[in-house]
Design a protein around this motif. Structure first.
Motif, PDB file in Angstrom:
ATOM      1  N   ARG A 235       6.122  96.136 -34.470  1.00  0.00           N
ATOM      2  CA  ARG A 235       5.567  96.048 -33.238  1.00  0.00           C
ATOM      3  C   ARG A 235       4.084  96.629 -33.203  1.00  0.00           C
ATOM      4  N   GLU A 236       3.565  96.987 -34.151  1.00  0.00           N
ATOM      5  CA  GLU A 236       2.289  97.192 -34.171  1.00  0.00           C
ATOM      6  C   GLU A 236       1.349  95.802 -34.710  1.00  0.00           C
ATOM      7  N   LEU A 237       2.191  94.623 -34.901  1.00  0.00           N
ATOM      8  CA  LEU A 237       1.556  93.565 -35.460  1.00  0.00           C
ATOM      9  C   LEU A 237       2.072  92.361 -34.674  1.00  0.00           C
ATOM     10  N   PRO A 238       1.268  91.214 -34.525  1.00  0.00           N
ATOM     11  CA  PRO A 238       1.887  89.896 -33.988  1.00  0.00           C
ATOM     12  C   PRO A 238       2.916  89.398 -34.933  1.00  0.00           C
ATOM     13  N   SER A 240       3.260  86.711 -36.137  1.00  0.00           N
ATOM     14  CA  SER A 240       2.737  85.758 -37.069  1.00  0.00           C
ATOM     15  C   SER A 240       2.323  86.503 -38.323  1.00  0.00           C
ATOM     16  N   GLU A 241       2.068  87.706 -38.062  1.00  0.00           N
ATOM     17  CA  GLU A 241       1.425  88.379 -39.109  1.00  0.00           C
ATOM     18  C   GLU A 241       2.171  89.461 -39.886  1.00  0.00           C
ATOM     19  N   TRP A 242       3.655  89.459 -39.588  1.00  0.00           N
ATOM     20  CA  TRP A 242       4.704  90.377 -40.098  1.00  0.00           C
ATOM     21  C   TRP A 242       4.729  90.208 -41.478  1.00  0.00           C
ATOM     22  N   PRO A 243       5.026  91.204 -41.975  1.00  0.00           N
ATOM     23  CA  PRO A 243       5.301  91.368 -43.653  1.00  0.00           C
ATOM     24  C   PRO A 243       6.413  90.907 -44.167  1.00  0.00           C
ATOM     25  N   SER A 244       6.626  90.556 -45.355  1.00  0.00           N
ATOM     26  CA  SER A 244       7.905  90.207 -45.773  1.00  0.00           C
ATOM     27  C   SER A 244       8.651  91.242 -46.125  1.00  0.00           C
ATOM     28  N   GLY A 267      23.042 100.657 -39.884  1.00  0.00           N
ATOM     29  CA  GLY A 267      23.867  99.555 -39.301  1.00  0.00           C
ATOM     30  C   GLY A 267      22.963  98.278 -38.778  1.00  0.00           C
ATOM     31  N   GLU A 268      21.705  98.029 -39.418  1.00  0.00           N
ATOM     32  CA  GLU A 268      21.010  97.120 -39.133  1.00  0.00           C
ATOM     33  C   GLU A 268      20.481  96.338 -40.392  1.00  0.00           C
ATOM     34  N   SER A 269      19.758  95.110 -40.302  1.00  0.00           N
ATOM     35  CA  SER A 269      19.046  94.471 -41.503  1.00  0.00           C
ATOM     36  C   SER A 269      17.434  94.174 -40.776  1.00  0.00           C
ATOM     37  N   PHE A 270      16.791  93.937 -41.854  1.00  0.00           N
ATOM     38  CA  PHE A 270      15.605  93.521 -41.392  1.00  0.00           C
ATOM     39  C   PHE A 270      15.163  92.415 -40.479  1.00  0.00           C
ATOM     40  N   SER A 271      16.400  91.254 -40.929  1.00  0.00           N
ATOM     41  CA  SER A 271      16.184  89.892 -40.160  1.00  0.00           C
ATOM     42  C   SER A 271      16.711  90.310 -38.552  1.00  0.00           C
ATOM     43  N   GLU A 272      17.759  91.058 -38.426  1.00  0.00           N
ATOM     44  CA  GLU A 272      18.177  91.556 -37.012  1.00  0.00           C
ATOM     45  C   GLU A 272      17.173  92.375 -36.401  1.00  0.00           C
ATOM     46  N   ILE A 273      16.292  93.152 -37.144  1.00  0.00           N
ATOM     47  CA  ILE A 273      15.312  93.885 -36.321  1.00  0.00           C
ATOM     48  C   ILE A 273      14.240  92.820 -35.748  1.00  0.00           C
ATOM     49  N   LYS A 274      14.007  92.074 -36.750  1.00  0.00           N
ATOM     50  CA  LYS A 274      12.718  91.009 -36.432  1.00  0.00           C
ATOM     51  C   LYS A 274      13.433  90.042 -35.150  1.00  0.00           C
ATOM     52  N   GLU A 275      14.476  89.941 -35.315  1.00  0.00           N
ATOM     53  CA  GLU A 275      15.221  89.007 -34.172  1.00  0.00           C
ATOM     54  C   GLU A 275      15.180  89.874 -32.800  1.00  0.00           C
ATOM     55  N   GLU A 276      15.399  90.986 -32.739  1.00  0.00           N
ATOM     56  CA  GLU A 276      15.550  91.832 -31.694  1.00  0.00           C
ATOM     57  C   GLU A 276      14.181  91.912 -31.121  1.00  0.00           C
ATOM     58  N   ILE A 277      13.190  92.136 -31.746  1.00  0.00           N
ATOM     59  CA  ILE A 277      11.602  92.273 -31.344  1.00  0.00           C
ATOM     60  C   ILE A 277      11.281  90.946 -30.785  1.00  0.00           C
ATOM     61  N   VAL A 296       4.590  80.279 -26.354  1.00  0.00           N
ATOM     62  CA  VAL A 296       5.244  81.747 -26.616  1.00  0.00           C
ATOM     63  C   VAL A 296       5.846  81.442 -28.060  1.00  0.00           C
ATOM     64  N   ALA A 297       6.534  80.193 -28.240  1.00  0.00           N
ATOM     65  CA  ALA A 297       7.161  79.807 -29.750  1.00  0.00           C
ATOM     66  C   ALA A 297       6.250  80.301 -30.789  1.00  0.00           C
ATOM     67  N   ALA A 298       4.988  79.619 -30.709  1.00  0.00           N
ATOM     68  CA  ALA A 298       4.057  79.742 -31.841  1.00  0.00           C
ATOM     69  C   ALA A 298       3.623  81.209 -31.875  1.00  0.00           C
ATOM     70  N   ASP A 299       3.472  81.990 -30.708  1.00  0.00           N
ATOM     71  CA  ASP A 299       3.090  83.428 -30.783  1.00  0.00           C
ATOM     72  C   ASP A 299       4.241  84.243 -31.510  1.00  0.00           C
ATOM     73  N   LEU A 300       5.583  83.738 -31.478  1.00  0.00           N
ATOM     74  CA  LEU A 300       6.386  84.457 -32.008  1.00  0.00           C
ATOM     75  C   LEU A 300       6.689  84.123 -33.353  1.00  0.00           C
ATOM     76  N   GLY A 301       5.920  83.223 -33.945  1.00  0.00           N
ATOM     77  CA  GLY A 301       6.050  82.837 -35.301  1.00  0.00           C
ATOM     78  C   GLY A 301       6.875  81.766 -35.604  1.00  0.00           C
ATOM     79  N   TYR A 302       7.474  81.214 -34.727  1.00  0.00           N
ATOM     80  CA  TYR A 302       8.071  79.949 -34.786  1.00  0.00           C
ATOM     81  C   TYR A 302       7.226  78.738 -35.201  1.00  0.00           C
ATOM     82  N   THR A 303       7.405  78.084 -36.326  1.00  0.00           N
ATOM     83  CA  THR A 303       6.742  77.116 -36.760  1.00  0.00           C
ATOM     84  C   THR A 303       7.261  75.803 -36.034  1.00  0.00           C
TER      85      THR A 303
END
Length: 329
Positions: A235-238, A240-244, A267-277, A296-303
């Motif tokens: 949540r501290e980063l946009p 598009s800058e999320w770490p792997s 009960g969670e995974s990294f991909s699920e948390i990213k999708e939730e945010i 909106v799509a671009a700011d969310l990191g969708y290419t």
């Protein structure tokens, strides 16, 4: 750890009923004079023993806050009633039916809307103390979190009654700010959580019952654990800058297998948390800004915009444009 304010809240029903505090204090392993010590606290295990002893003394596991007493053993029966549920929605509905039958009031109802699900407590009586609503939701939230083996984020929490005087500690519940003096007592969470599968079984049930309520007092706080730490960093980063995942493990000073194991324990995974945010940001930006859908799509990191459209349709059951238009009416 449980602060002195909530310890006093738990003892107050005994005081109002004219019961001797001694047996309850003995069960918790402290004296009444300890309550005056600066920073006095109880461990979850001590508080759990105090809770159980008071329920036994009052013959009510809801401390007399309901229209009818919740006889000792009712929580265990509730657990048995919901263990065969298939999904979180099924478990919540069963839990509310059981509690409504036992308590009479407050009467819980599950209300499902576009992207949210709400547990509304219906009452014909004056507002109950904040501790009564907190206790109801602690029990309900604790059991359903255990059933699906993960922390469930509470989006909003409203209480009918006022904030108790001098009790700022009542403003927060499991990382969620509480709004007081509202028309209804309501707990709101994401609708998509209702489809989560129940992952506990009859074999694990007895251990949960034996450990309650101590095992639900802190374990399912949304602001603790690897999942919570991962959310905070993302949540501290946009987007598009999320770490792997590997970079996230380094940031948390954990190995990748350890982080994966901790997240699985929550009960969670990294991909699920990213999708939730991403989903929450998408809904917020579409409702509160004039950003074009493509932005909106671009700011969310969708290419690819098409990937965002597919994801959003899964979240809201409609396209981003249709969602924005439906809220503009």
């Amino acid at each position: 750890m449980i602060g002195v304010g909530f310890i006093q809240d738990t003892l107050d029903p005994l005081r109002r009923g004219g019961f001797d505090l001694g047996p309850a204090l003995d069960a918790g392993g402290f004296s009444e004079s300890d309550l005056d010590l600066p920073g006095f606290r109880l461990s979850a295990e001590q508080y759990g023993r105090l809770w159980l002893r008071i329920a036994q003394i009052m013959s009510c596991e809801y401390f007399g806050f309901g229209a009818r007493p919740m006889a000792p053993g009712s929580f265990a029966m509730l657990c048995h009633a919901v263990i065969s549920s298939q999904t979180l929605e099924h478990a919540v509905r069963r839990s509310l039916r059981f509690l409504n039958l036992v308590l009479g009031e407050p009467k819980g109802e599950l209300v499902i809307e576009d992207t949210s699900a709400s547990v509304i407590l219906r009452e014909s009586s004056p507002p109950r103390p904040a501790f009564a609503y907190r206790t109801y939701f602690l029990l309900l939230h604790g059991i359903v979190c255990w059933l699906v083996k993960r922390r469930l984020e509470i989006r909003e929490l409203h209480f009918r009654g006022p904030l108790p005087k001098g009790r700022e500690d009542h403003r927060d519940f499991f990382g969620t700010a509480i709004r007081f003096d509202r028309p209804q007592t309501v707990l709101v969470f994401d609708r998509e959580l209702l489809s989560l599968k129940v992952r506990q079984t009859e074999k694990t049930l007895q251990g949960f019952i034996t450990g309650a309520p101590a095992n639900i007092l802190g374990r399912y706080r949304y602001d603790r654990g690897a999942a919570a730490a991962t959310r905070r960093l993302l949540r501290e980063l946009p987007p598009s800058e999320w770490p792997s995942f590997a970079e996230m493990a380094v940031k948390l000073n954990l190995s990748e297998p350890t982080l994966r194991r901790h997240l699985a324990g929550d009960g969670e995974s990294f991909s699920e948390i990213k999708e939730e945010i991403r989903r929450k940001l998408a809904l917020d930006w579409l409702l509160r800004t004039d950003k074009p859908v493509g932005q909106v799509a671009a700011d969310l990191g969708y290419t690819e915009p098409s990937a965002f459209h597919r994801a959003f349709h899964k979240w809201a059951g409609m396209s981003p444009g249709a969602f924005r238009r439906s809220r503009a009416k």
